[in-house]
Structures are given as C-alpha cells and as structure tokens.
Design a protein around this motif. Structure first.
Motif, PDB file in Angstrom:
ATOM      1  N   HIS A   9      13.591   0.809   4.295  1.00  0.00           N
ATOM      2  CA  HIS A   9      14.028   1.823   5.264  1.00  0.00           C
ATOM      3  C   HIS A   9      15.533   1.759   5.494  1.00  0.00           C
ATOM      4  O   HIS A   9      16.126   2.727   5.991  1.00  0.00           O
ATOM      5  N   GLU A  10      16.150   0.634   5.124  1.00  0.00           N
ATOM      6  CA  GLU A  10      17.600   0.488   5.270  1.00  0.00           C
ATOM      7  C   GLU A  10      18.359   1.074   4.082  1.00  0.00           C
ATOM      8  O   GLU A  10      19.593   1.075   4.089  1.00  0.00           O
ATOM      9  N   HIS A  11      17.641   1.552   3.050  1.00  0.00           N
ATOM     10  CA  HIS A  11      18.294   1.968   1.807  1.00  0.00           C
ATOM     11  C   HIS A  11      17.854   3.360   1.347  1.00  0.00           C
ATOM     12  O   HIS A  11      17.803   3.629   0.144  1.00  0.00           O
ATOM     13  N   VAL A  12      17.540   4.236   2.288  1.00  0.00           N
ATOM     14  CA  VAL A  12      17.127   5.592   1.921  1.00  0.00           C
ATOM     15  C   VAL A  12      18.269   6.292   1.186  1.00  0.00           C
ATOM     16  O   VAL A  12      19.420   6.282   1.638  1.00  0.00           O
ATOM     17  N   GLY A  13      17.936   6.865   0.035  1.00  0.00           N
ATOM     18  CA  GLY A  13      18.934   7.560  -0.778  1.00  0.00           C
ATOM     19  C   GLY A  13      19.709   6.641  -1.699  1.00  0.00           C
ATOM     20  O   GLY A  13      20.542   7.115  -2.487  1.00  0.00           O
ATOM     21  N   GLU A  14      19.463   5.343  -1.616  1.00  0.00           N
ATOM     22  CA  GLU A  14      20.187   4.381  -2.445  1.00  0.00           C
ATOM     23  C   GLU A  14      19.323   3.905  -3.612  1.00  0.00           C
ATOM     24  O   GLU A  14      18.086   3.920  -3.533  1.00  0.00           O
ATOM     25  N   GLU A  15      19.981   3.471  -4.665  1.00  0.00           N
ATOM     26  CA  GLU A  15      19.277   2.879  -5.795  1.00  0.00           C
ATOM     27  C   GLU A  15      19.196   1.361  -5.584  1.00  0.00           C
ATOM     28  O   GLU A  15      20.213   0.703  -5.374  1.00  0.00           O
ATOM     29  N   VAL A  16      17.975   0.824  -5.623  1.00  0.00           N
ATOM     30  CA  VAL A  16      17.769  -0.605  -5.368  1.00  0.00           C
ATOM     31  C   VAL A  16      16.815  -1.162  -6.424  1.00  0.00           C
ATOM     32  O   VAL A  16      16.161  -0.416  -7.161  1.00  0.00           O
ATOM     33  N   THR A  17      16.731  -2.490  -6.466  1.00  0.00           N
ATOM     34  CA  THR A  17      15.807  -3.177  -7.365  1.00  0.00           C
ATOM     35  C   THR A  17      14.854  -4.030  -6.548  1.00  0.00           C
ATOM     36  O   THR A  17      15.274  -4.770  -5.664  1.00  0.00           O
ATOM     37  N   LEU A  18      13.564  -3.901  -6.836  1.00  0.00           N
ATOM     38  CA  LEU A  18      12.522  -4.710  -6.220  1.00  0.00           C
ATOM     39  C   LEU A  18      11.911  -5.626  -7.266  1.00  0.00           C
ATOM     40  O   LEU A  18      11.685  -5.211  -8.406  1.00  0.00           O
ATOM     41  N   GLU A  66      -1.486  -6.523 -11.793  1.00  0.00           N
ATOM     42  CA  GLU A  66      -0.930  -7.822 -11.400  1.00  0.00           C
ATOM     43  C   GLU A  66       0.115  -8.370 -12.374  1.00  0.00           C
ATOM     44  O   GLU A  66       0.507  -9.535 -12.285  1.00  0.00           O
ATOM     45  N   SER A  67       0.587  -7.533 -13.295  1.00  0.00           N
ATOM     46  CA  SER A  67       1.759  -7.920 -14.075  1.00  0.00           C
ATOM     47  C   SER A  67       2.968  -7.943 -13.140  1.00  0.00           C
ATOM     48  O   SER A  67       3.047  -7.160 -12.190  1.00  0.00           O
ATOM     49  N   SER A  68       3.894  -8.849 -13.409  1.00  0.00           N
ATOM     50  CA  SER A  68       5.093  -8.957 -12.569  1.00  0.00           C
ATOM     51  C   SER A  68       6.244  -8.231 -13.239  1.00  0.00           C
ATOM     52  O   SER A  68       6.340  -8.193 -14.479  1.00  0.00           O
ATOM     53  N   LEU A  69       7.109  -7.650 -12.426  1.00  0.00           N
ATOM     54  CA  LEU A  69       8.185  -6.838 -12.985  1.00  0.00           C
ATOM     55  C   LEU A  69       9.306  -6.628 -11.979  1.00  0.00           C
ATOM     56  O   LEU A  69       9.143  -6.838 -10.773  1.00  0.00           O
ATOM     57  N   TYR A  70      10.451  -6.227 -12.489  1.00  0.00           N
ATOM     58  CA  TYR A  70      11.536  -5.709 -11.673  1.00  0.00           C
ATOM     59  C   TYR A  70      11.502  -4.190 -11.780  1.00  0.00           C
ATOM     60  O   TYR A  70      11.352  -3.632 -12.874  1.00  0.00           O
ATOM     61  N   VAL A  71      11.637  -3.529 -10.640  1.00  0.00           N
ATOM     62  CA  VAL A  71      11.594  -2.070 -10.595  1.00  0.00           C
ATOM     63  C   VAL A  71      12.872  -1.577  -9.938  1.00  0.00           C
ATOM     64  O   VAL A  71      13.201  -1.986  -8.816  1.00  0.00           O
ATOM     65  N   THR A  72      13.570  -0.705 -10.631  1.00  0.00           N
ATOM     66  CA  THR A  72      14.807  -0.129 -10.092  1.00  0.00           C
ATOM     67  C   THR A  72      14.613   1.359  -9.875  1.00  0.00           C
ATOM     68  O   THR A  72      14.057   2.063 -10.744  1.00  0.00           O
ATOM     69  N   GLY A  73      15.049   1.842  -8.702  1.00  0.00           N
ATOM     70  CA  GLY A  73      14.909   3.261  -8.413  1.00  0.00           C
ATOM     71  C   GLY A  73      15.505   3.622  -7.072  1.00  0.00           C
ATOM     72  O   GLY A  73      16.077   2.777  -6.374  1.00  0.00           O
ATOM     73  N   THR A  74      15.345   4.895  -6.712  1.00  0.00           N
ATOM     74  CA  THR A  74      15.920   5.421  -5.472  1.00  0.00           C
ATOM     75  C   THR A  74      14.836   5.494  -4.387  1.00  0.00           C
ATOM     76  O   THR A  74      13.723   5.964  -4.645  1.00  0.00           O
ATOM     77  N   ILE A  75      15.187   5.060  -3.186  1.00  0.00           N
ATOM     78  CA  ILE A  75      14.257   5.090  -2.060  1.00  0.00           C
ATOM     79  C   ILE A  75      14.357   6.452  -1.375  1.00  0.00           C
ATOM     80  O   ILE A  75      15.449   6.925  -1.038  1.00  0.00           O
ATOM     81  N   VAL A  76      13.188   7.085  -1.189  1.00  0.00           N
ATOM     82  CA  VAL A  76      13.151   8.383  -0.503  1.00  0.00           C
ATOM     83  C   VAL A  76      12.074   8.340   0.582  1.00  0.00           C
ATOM     84  O   VAL A  76      11.114   7.573   0.507  1.00  0.00           O
ATOM     85  N   LYS A  77      12.250   9.164   1.593  1.00  0.00           N
ATOM     86  CA  LYS A  77      11.247   9.261   2.643  1.00  0.00           C
ATOM     87  C   LYS A  77      10.024  10.006   2.122  1.00  0.00           C
ATOM     88  O   LYS A  77      10.129  10.937   1.329  1.00  0.00           O
ATOM     89  N   ASP A  78       8.840   9.582   2.597  1.00  0.00           N
ATOM     90  CA  ASP A  78       7.590  10.256   2.240  1.00  0.00           C
ATOM     91  C   ASP A  78       6.610  10.053   3.388  1.00  0.00           C
ATOM     92  O   ASP A  78       6.064   8.960   3.573  1.00  0.00           O
ATOM     93  N   GLU A  79       6.392  11.099   4.153  1.00  0.00           N
ATOM     94  CA  GLU A  79       5.530  10.990   5.341  1.00  0.00           C
ATOM     95  C   GLU A  79       4.075  10.722   4.976  1.00  0.00           C
ATOM     96  O   GLU A  79       3.303  10.253   5.812  1.00  0.00           O
ATOM     97  N   ARG A  80       3.680  11.013   3.759  1.00  0.00           N
ATOM     98  CA  ARG A  80       2.285  10.777   3.342  1.00  0.00           C
ATOM     99  C   ARG A  80       2.000   9.303   3.110  1.00  0.00           C
ATOM    100  O   ARG A  80       0.852   8.869   3.118  1.00  0.00           O
ATOM    101  N   SER A  81       3.028   8.538   2.898  1.00  0.00           N
ATOM    102  CA  SER A  81       2.865   7.119   2.613  1.00  0.00           C
ATOM    103  C   SER A  81       2.659   6.330   3.913  1.00  0.00           C
ATOM    104  O   SER A  81       3.325   6.600   4.915  1.00  0.00           O
ATOM    105  N   PRO A  82       1.749   5.346   3.911  1.00  0.00           N
ATOM    106  CA  PRO A  82       1.602   4.491   5.094  1.00  0.00           C
ATOM    107  C   PRO A  82       2.914   3.801   5.471  1.00  0.00           C
ATOM    108  O   PRO A  82       3.187   3.561   6.641  1.00  0.00           O
ATOM    109  N   LEU A  83       3.726   3.501   4.459  1.00  0.00           N
ATOM    110  CA  LEU A  83       5.018   2.865   4.689  1.00  0.00           C
ATOM    111  C   LEU A  83       6.055   3.862   5.193  1.00  0.00           C
ATOM    112  O   LEU A  83       6.983   3.500   5.917  1.00  0.00           O
TER     113      LEU A  83
END
Length: 430
Positions: A9-18, A66-83
């Motif tokens: 929620h601190e990175h809306v519109g930003e590209e981040v890696t999880l 359950e494979s592990s990975l790094y995911v890079t992308g842009t965070i966007v708001k989505d009211e349908r998501s529980p998060l």
C-alpha cells in the motif's frame, strides 16, 4: 525496490520486487493470474502476454504450486481484492521449482492435513489463524506492559504438581523426579511478592487422555499474578484484558477474519463489563435447561458450559465454586467457607472455559491445613508455604489458555488449528 506484501500500500504506482511462493494460479489464454504469498500476506499477480516477453509468460503458465520466485511489477489498487491491491507483473525469476506439492487445492482429510502440518501452515486459512494468534500475543504484551506488569518466566521442569493432580508428564532430573509444568502459577505467586504485578507466557503440559475439540496436550498460557488484589479486582482486570485482545484483533486482523468468514458482530459486543453468575445459580440454570443429572458439588463439563453461555451474549464469569472441586490454594469465601473466591470465564458460542482464576490463600495456618488435606509434603512444596511466612498479602491471579481463546476469536471448530504444531493424544508428528 524490494518490498513485502503487507507494505504494498506504500508503493501504489511504483515498480517493486517481491520474494514469495506461488499459492495457486489460473490462466485464460493471454492472461495468467498468480496467487502469490510471502509470509506477510497474499496478493494476486496479473501477467498479460502482450505486456511481457515470451519467456516470462511461458514461465507464468508452467510454474508449479509452491515454487519460489522473485516477482517484479507495478502495484495498483483493486477494490475486488481482499488486500485492496494487486500487482501487474513485468518479470518473473524462478528460485526453486516445487514438484508434486502434496496439498493441492482439492479437499483433503484432517489427518492428511495434520500429517502435513509443516506445509498446511502455508494455506490462507492457517496463515490467517497464525496471524490472529500473533495479534493476541502482541496485544497481551501491550496490555500488561501498559498496566505496569513485569514479565517473569517460570520453569518448565518442576519438582511438584501445581494443582495437586496426577495428570503430569514425569521425567528424571538426574537423580530426582521431575515433571513438565502444568502451570507456572506457584512461581508467579513468588514473583508477585517480589514485583507486585507479574505475568508469564509459556508452554504448559497436561497428561490428560482427552480427545475433545477443546484439549491439547501441550498448550500456551498467559498467567498474571497480582499482589494486593482481591477477587473482585482480578475479575475486573480479566474482563478488561479479554476485551482488549478481542478489540485488537478486530482492529488489526480484518483481512484474516474475512478469510475465516468470521461473524465479527459477535466479537464487537465483547466489551467489559461481563455478566457474572454464581455456581449456585449456574446449577439452577442448568436444571431449568433440562440438565437434571448435574448436582451441587459436581464440576461442569463442556455441554454444561455451553448451555450456560447460551444465556448470555458476552463471555460470562461463573464464580464461587465448591472448594472440594477446586485447587488447594484457592481462598475460601469468608462468609461461606464451602465455596472459594474463584471464577471461570466461559466464552460464547460453545468454546468453553478460557480463563480460570481465584484469590489465593494468604493465611499460613489455613495453607498448612490445606497441605495436610491434599497430602502435599516434602521439600518440593516447602518454598511455596514460605510465601505465607514472610510478608504475606492478599493476592489473586488467573490463567488464560491461548489456543482456546484464539479458536473462539477466530471461530474455528478445533483448538488443534490454533497452534502451529499441535500435540494431541494420538499425535507427536510433525
């Protein structure tokens, strides 16, 4: 920039890696939806074929659960998501490919899931339960610290029973007999005489051959002990504490409660003060409800506690039990010595007793009498008697069972899911 799901929620519109694991996925031709988890939460990653290179999209389609990975992308708001947010994926980097993960999205039996508890903890509902458990623990420390309590850690290996029962795990302590603690209470009384207000939080063990949904062999207890507090003072502290942890979960675990489909309206009503009923009146109430077999002087079982709780919309205290069915250290009512100044707190919705507490005997002569009645002899109990010899004061305490409390707040059926690795009558694995 690396981040975690609970911070997106601190990175809306930003590209981040999880960094995370693939919990589940689905795809429809030119788009793949990846359900990702990283330990802090769950988020959906959307991979659109037209927006990524061919290698990334092929990986999105073939990556396994359950494979592990790094995911890079842009965070966007989505009211349908529980998060409330999702990630538009730009890049995937596989760390480790999981093959034939045993817990698939289909239904599995309880024993199968318990055999794979080390993996089952990764699922959404189990993750939610552990987050709620953690919040109860966090709020517990916060409450008692704010109330001026000091945390003291009692021993797990003891030389005697805390409550004079035989439901103990016996071991050898070099040349002596020792037992796994069934309560830290006696030691907490000693600590209260040193520090005034103390609490402990740790594991306790009961060698009770019970298979009910309310029982564990190893469970965790919060045990406060307070000098210069009488029975009434203790009841007020208990209802304040329980109200505090419930409201903290409501405030800080909304996503987890929704994941568990918990009816939060029942929790919103958990505010001090709580109703109180004496043991005498509880017996009368049970007779009115058709429990004709229960007689004065008998302890309550799960059906009795549930029937009593149904008459109230909050947790209810049952006070003044007969002395003969309670522990040796409980103080008799001065006006009626056959009952003691004690209370059990019964949770609503059939979850039973979550707290047991009492005012303790502070009179040396009476405690010596109790020692004789309960055959408590030898050096293992001598130190406890000395607490009444040197500056004895009125004092009270209680113990809250963490797993029963978590089960009630979360609204789950069995306490085995309220602890990471349950120890049950038939289970010591994993």
């Amino acid at each position: 920039m690396k981040t975690t799901i609970d911070k997106v929620h601190e990175h809306v519109g930003e590209e981040v890696t999880l960094g995370g694991w693939l919990a589940n996925k689905r795809s429809s031709g030119k788009i793949a939806f990846l359900q990702l988890r990283d330990g802090t939460g769950f988020i959906q990653g959307v991979v659109v074929k037209a927006e990524v290179n061919e290698e990334t999209f092929e990986l999105a389609k073939r990556i396994t659960q359950e494979s592990s990975l790094y995911v890079t992308g842009t965070i966007v708001k989505d009211e349908r998501s529980p998060l409330g947010y999702e990630m538009h994926v730009k890049k995937l980097e596989l760390i480790h490919e999981a093959v034939d993960y045993p817990i698939t999205p289909k239904n599995h039996g309880t024993e199968f899931l318990m055999d794979h508890r080390h993996l089952w903890l990764r699922s959404r509902k189990q993750h939610a339960l552990m987050k709620i458990r953690n919040e109860v623990i966090r709020a517990t420390y916060e409450f008692f610290n704010e109330q001026g309590f000091i945390k003291v850690d009692p021993p797990i290996l003891t030389g005697a029973s805390a409550e004079g029962t035989t439901e103990l795990f016996h071991t050898k302590y070099f040349d002596e007999d020792a037992y796994l603690s069934q309560s830290g209470q006696l030691y907490m009384e000693a600590a209260a005489m040193a520090f005034g207000k103390v609490f402990s939080f740790g594991p306790t063990f009961r060698a009770e051959k019970s298979k009910t949904r309310r029982h564990l062999i190893e469970f965790w207890m919060i045990e406060p002990e307070m000098a210069f507090m009488d029975h009434e003072d203790s009841l007020e502290l208990q209802e304040q504490y329980v109200s505090y942890i419930v409201q903290s979960v409501l405030k800080n675990c909304q996503i987890e409660l929704k994941t568990l489909d918990r009816d939060t309206s029942k929790l919103e009503n958990v505010q001090a003060p709580f109703p109180r009923i004496t043991y005498d009146d509880a017996i009368k109430l049970l007779h009115e409800k058709g429990f004709d077999d229960i007689e004065w002087g008998e302890d309550f079982g799960a059906p009795h506690e549930t029937a009593i709780a149904e008459s109230f919309d909050k947790p209810v205290f049952i006070t003044h039990y007969p002395a003969k069915i309670k522990a040796f250290y409980m103080k008799p009512d001065p006006d009626r010595p056959e009952v003691v100044l004690c209370a059990d707190l019964i949770a609503p919705e059939g979850y039973g007793e979550i707290i047991g507490g009492s005012q303790r005997i502070d009179d040396l002569e009476l405690m010596e009498k109790r020692y004789e009645e309960h055959h408590l002899h030898g050096p293992a109990y001598e130190w406890y008697l000395e607490l009444r010899k040197y500056g004895s004061v009125p004092h009270s305490g209680f113990g809250l069972g963490l797993e029963r409390t978590v089960a009630w707040i979360a609204g789950i059926e069995h306490v085995r899911e309220a602890i990471p690795f349950p120890r049950l009558l038939n289970r010591l694995y994993p």
